[in-house]
Design a protein around this motif. Structure first.
Motif, mmCIF file in Angstrom:
data_model
loop_
_atom_site.group_PDB
_atom_site.id
_atom_site.type_symbol
_atom_site.label_atom_id
_atom_site.label_comp_id
_atom_site.label_asym_id
_atom_site.label_seq_id
_atom_site.Cartn_x
_atom_site.Cartn_y
_atom_site.Cartn_z
ATOM 1 N N UNK A 173 49.581 47.688 35.578
ATOM 2 C CA UNK A 173 48.605 48.488 36.304
ATOM 3 C C UNK A 173 47.220 48.503 35.680
ATOM 4 N N UNK A 174 46.912 47.503 34.886
ATOM 5 C CA UNK A 174 45.612 47.408 34.225
ATOM 6 C C UNK A 174 44.678 46.560 35.071
ATOM 7 N N UNK A 175 43.521 47.111 35.380
ATOM 8 C CA UNK A 175 42.541 46.396 36.188
ATOM 9 C C UNK A 175 41.872 45.281 35.396
ATOM 10 N N UNK A 176 41.467 44.253 36.112
ATOM 11 C CA UNK A 176 40.806 43.109 35.500
ATOM 12 C C UNK A 176 39.481 42.883 36.213
ATOM 13 N N UNK A 177 38.421 42.842 35.432
ATOM 14 C CA UNK A 177 37.099 42.581 35.978
ATOM 15 C C UNK A 177 36.449 41.419 35.272
ATOM 16 N N UNK A 178 35.410 40.921 35.876
ATOM 17 C CA UNK A 178 34.616 39.836 35.311
ATOM 18 C C UNK A 178 33.199 40.365 35.144
ATOM 19 N N UNK A 179 32.639 40.189 33.957
ATOM 20 C CA UNK A 179 31.245 40.517 33.695
ATOM 21 C C UNK A 179 30.552 39.239 33.262
ATOM 22 N N UNK A 180 29.594 38.766 34.034
ATOM 23 C CA UNK A 180 29.048 37.432 33.809
ATOM 24 C C UNK A 180 27.543 37.358 34.037
ATOM 25 N N UNK A 181 26.916 36.470 33.280
ATOM 26 C CA UNK A 181 25.509 36.161 33.508
ATOM 27 C C UNK A 181 25.342 35.033 34.527
ATOM 28 N N UNK A 182 26.434 34.462 34.977
ATOM 29 C CA UNK A 182 26.381 33.403 35.991
ATOM 30 C C UNK A 182 26.166 34.029 37.368
ATOM 31 N N UNK A 183 25.851 33.195 38.334
ATOM 32 C CA UNK A 183 25.688 33.689 39.701
ATOM 33 C C UNK A 183 27.052 34.010 40.307
ATOM 34 N N UNK A 184 27.057 34.900 41.265
ATOM 35 C CA UNK A 184 28.307 35.277 41.939
ATOM 36 C C UNK A 184 28.962 34.052 42.571
#
Length: 145
Positions: free
Chosen positions: A48-59
C-alpha cells in the motif's frame, strides 16, 4: 539539440526536431528496467505504499520512458520541473512532491541518481534521501583499495 545547432551555426529547422526524435527514439528503444525494479514496485504496491516520480525531464519523455520500461501501472503521481516551475533541489519542487504524495516530507523517501539534486535536495527539504548508483558496490571496492 537546439543549443548544439546554435553553437555550430547550423539552421534549427527541421534539424532540431529530427535530432531530438533520433536521440529519444534510440534511447527508448533500448531502455530496459534495472534488475529488481519491477519486483520492488510490486512489493511496494502490495504494502500500500504510493510511488511517485520527481523529475527534471519533461512530462512527455517521462511518460514514454515509464511505458517502455513497463512500470507505468505502478506510478501514482508525477512531478516535473516544468509543472513545479523549478528544478530539483528547489524547495517548491519537493513541496509539490509531498503534496501529491499526500504525506509529510518526513514520511517520504526520494530515490535518485544525483547525489546533489536528488539526495541532498531531499534531505534539505525534509525527505529521506536515497542515492541510487548502479556501480555503488564497485565504487566502494575501488575506494577501499
Amino acid at each position: 539539440m537546439q543549443c548544439i545547432l546554435e553553437l555550430l551555426g547550423k539552421p534549427l529547422f527541421p534539424h532540431a526536431t529530427v535530432m531530438y526524435h533520433l536521440y529519444w527514439d534510440s534511447l527508448l528503444s533500448s531502455a530496459r528496467p534495472e534488475e529488481g525494479v519491477l519486483q520492488l514496485m510490486q512489493l511496494l504496491k502490495m504494502k500500500g505504499i504510493g510511488i511517485g516520480i520527481g523529475t527534471d525531464m519533461t512530462a512527455y519523455i517521462q511518460y514514454k520512458k515509464l511505458e517502455v520500461l513497463g512500470v507505468s501501472s505502478y506510478i501514482d503521481w508525477i512531478v516535473t520541473s516544468e509543472e513545479a516551475g523549478a528544478e530539483k533541489p528547489a524547495g517548491r519542487f519537493f513541496d509539490l512532491c509531498a503534496q501529491k504524495a499526500g504525506a509529510a516530507p518526513s514520511q517520504c523517501a526520494f530515490i535518485g541518481d544525483s547525489l546533489e539534486k536528488d539526495v541532498e535536495g531531499a534531505l534539505k527539504n525534509g525527505f529521506k534521501g536515497v542515492w541510487y548508483h548502479k556501480n555503488l558496490r564497485k565504487m566502494r571496492n575501488d575506494h577501499i583499495r
